[in-house]
Design an enzyme around this catalytic site. Structure first.
Site, short mmCIF file in Angstrom:
data_model
loop_
_atom_site.label_atom_id
_atom_site.label_comp_id
_atom_site.label_asym_id
_atom_site.label_seq_id
_atom_site.Cartn_x
_atom_site.Cartn_y
_atom_site.Cartn_z
N TYR A 266 68.60 29.30 42.38
CA TYR A 266 68.57 29.28 43.84
C TYR A 266 69.74 28.49 44.41
CZ TYR A 266 66.79 24.40 44.08
OH TYR A 266 66.66 23.04 44.01
N GLU B 39 69.74 11.26 38.90
CA GLU B 39 69.91 11.69 40.29
C GLU B 39 68.56 11.59 40.99
OE1 GLU B 39 71.00 15.91 40.35
OE2 GLU B 39 69.81 16.21 38.53
N LEU C 50 72.71 17.95 38.57
CA LEU C 50 73.23 19.09 39.33
C LEU C 50 74.58 18.68 39.95
CD1 LEU C 50 72.47 21.98 40.28
CD2 LEU C 50 71.98 20.93 42.48
N LYS D 65 71.14 25.47 38.56
CA LYS D 65 70.21 25.25 39.68
C LYS D 65 69.03 26.21 39.57
CE LYS D 65 70.42 24.14 44.63
NZ LYS D 65 69.72 22.87 44.56
N1 PDD Z 1 68.66 20.28 46.25
N2 PDD Z 1 70.45 17.20 42.60
C1 PDD Z 1 69.34 17.95 42.64
C2 PDD Z 1 68.35 17.82 41.54
C3 PDD Z 1 69.13 18.86 43.70
O1 PDD Z 1 68.02 19.61 43.73
C4 PDD Z 1 70.10 18.94 44.74
C5 PDD Z 1 69.95 19.87 45.90
C6 PDD Z 1 71.24 18.11 44.66
C7 PDD Z 1 72.32 18.15 45.71
O2 PDD Z 1 73.06 19.34 45.63
P1 PDD Z 1 73.77 19.94 46.94
O3 PDD Z 1 74.62 18.86 47.49
O4 PDD Z 1 74.57 21.07 46.41
O5 PDD Z 1 72.66 20.35 47.88
C8 PDD Z 1 71.38 17.27 43.58
C9 PDD Z 1 68.44 21.23 47.31
C10 PDD Z 1 68.95 20.78 48.63
C11 PDD Z 1 66.96 21.62 47.33
O6 PDD Z 1 66.43 21.78 46.25
O7 PDD Z 1 66.38 21.77 48.40
#
Ligand code: PDD
Length: 287
Positions: free
Chosen positions: A33, A183, A207, A151
């Site tokens: 996703y 994280e 991620l 992801k």
């Molecule tokens: N989540 N680490 C994890 C485990 C994440 O699920 C996310 C993002 C990030 C940050 O990635 P980015 O800057 O590309 O959004 C880091 C999204 C926002 C979600 O699951 O809703």
């Protein structure tokens, strides 16, 4: 107004959108996703999300059912159809619905992947009150699988981490593996010591946040020091500031970790400045 969503080539009211019970996303979390934020009715860092999606798919031997240009057009169409000014677009691609449950991957020539997109309207996203008060986090063991750089939609443990935080009266959890912070449950984690921003280096353990990449670039351009290295919860507790980044929270200050106040216990100036720069630059570059 009924929300219009996108499923396998069709724009439909959400009440009419359907996915098979045999879909491997549903049965096996066999899907990936992306979440792209929307500011001023435009997409923030669409290119970054599209490139990461391609990588997630290829790491799992899945082909994209749409080209990058088609994906952009679908995102834009949904934002327009649903009148989104501030919010986000969620995209999910799974290995499709082979018609039976089987651990073996289906032949992609026979079983096409499933693609679903929908919007979430979030007025006031950029002007979030949480950015002014900051978040409280707890630490939890990171027991996720070893390919967190992909992801995937396997979000049960992050979801449990968030619930553990809520139960403790906090907002989120930072995950810890072998003594070091990996994280947040749905964001990348940072601490600030003096003029130096410290965040875990990229690997399969985390991620590769699209917001992370942009924020580190802006930090360097603003002459801040950036160190990509491991850090512990103890080091975080001694830091001047802490914050997280993600597509939905942008830059969000963290003011407490496991009950210990970080710095003054109020959002710090580095996080505030980075949030401001991030929002300003993202609005300029949004498409
Ligand atoms: N989540 N680490 C994890 C485990 C994440 O699920 C996310 C993002 C990030 C940050 O990635 P980015 O800057 O590309 O959004 C880091 C999204 C926002 C979600 O699951 O809703």
């Amino acid at each position: 107004m009924t929300r219009i969503v996108y499923v396998n080539g069709e724009y439909l009211p959400e009440t009419e959108a359907k996915v098979s019970i045999f879909d491997r996303g549903f049965l096996m979390a066999d899907g990936v996703y992306e979440v792209t934020s929307v500011l001023d009715g435009k997409l923030v860092d669409f290119e970054g999300h599209a490139v990461r999606l391609e990588r997630s798919l290829s790491e799992l031997d899945m082909a994209s059912p749409v080209t990058k240009d088609e994906l952009l057009a679908i995102h834009r169409e949904l934002v327009a159809k649903n009148g989104i000014e501030e919010g986000m677009v969620y995209l999910q691609i799974t290995r499709g619905a082979p018609g039976d449950r089987d651990f073996v991957f289906p032949d992609p020539a026979v079983t096409p992947s499933t693609i679903v997109l929908f919007t979430q309207n979030k007025p006031g996203l950029a002007d979030s009150p949480a950015a002014k008060t900051g978040m409280k986090v707890i630490s939890v063991d990171d027991i996720r699988w070893g390919r967190r750089d992909i992801k995937t939609v396997q979000l049960l443990y992050p979801s449990m981490g968030k619930m553990m935080a809520k139960k403790a009266g906090c907002d989120d959890a930072w995950m810890v593996e072998d003594g070091f912070v990996t994280e947040g449950t749905s964001n990348n984690a940072y601490i600030v010591k003096g003029n130096t921003i410290i965040t875990r280096q990229l690997s399969n353990d985390i991620l590769h946040g699209i917001t992370r990449a942009a924020v580190l670039r802006f930090a360097k351009e603003a002459q801040m020091q950036v160190e990509e290295r491991l850090f512990t919860i103890d080091e975080a507790k001694e830091a001047d500031e802490a914050f997280v980044t993600s597509a939905t929270t942008f830059v969000m200050p963290v003011v407490e970790i496991d009950g210990a106040a970080i710095g003054t216990g109020k959002p710090g100036s580095v996080a505030a400045r980075l949030r401001e720069i991030y929002l300003e630059e993202s609005r300029k570059a949004a498409i």
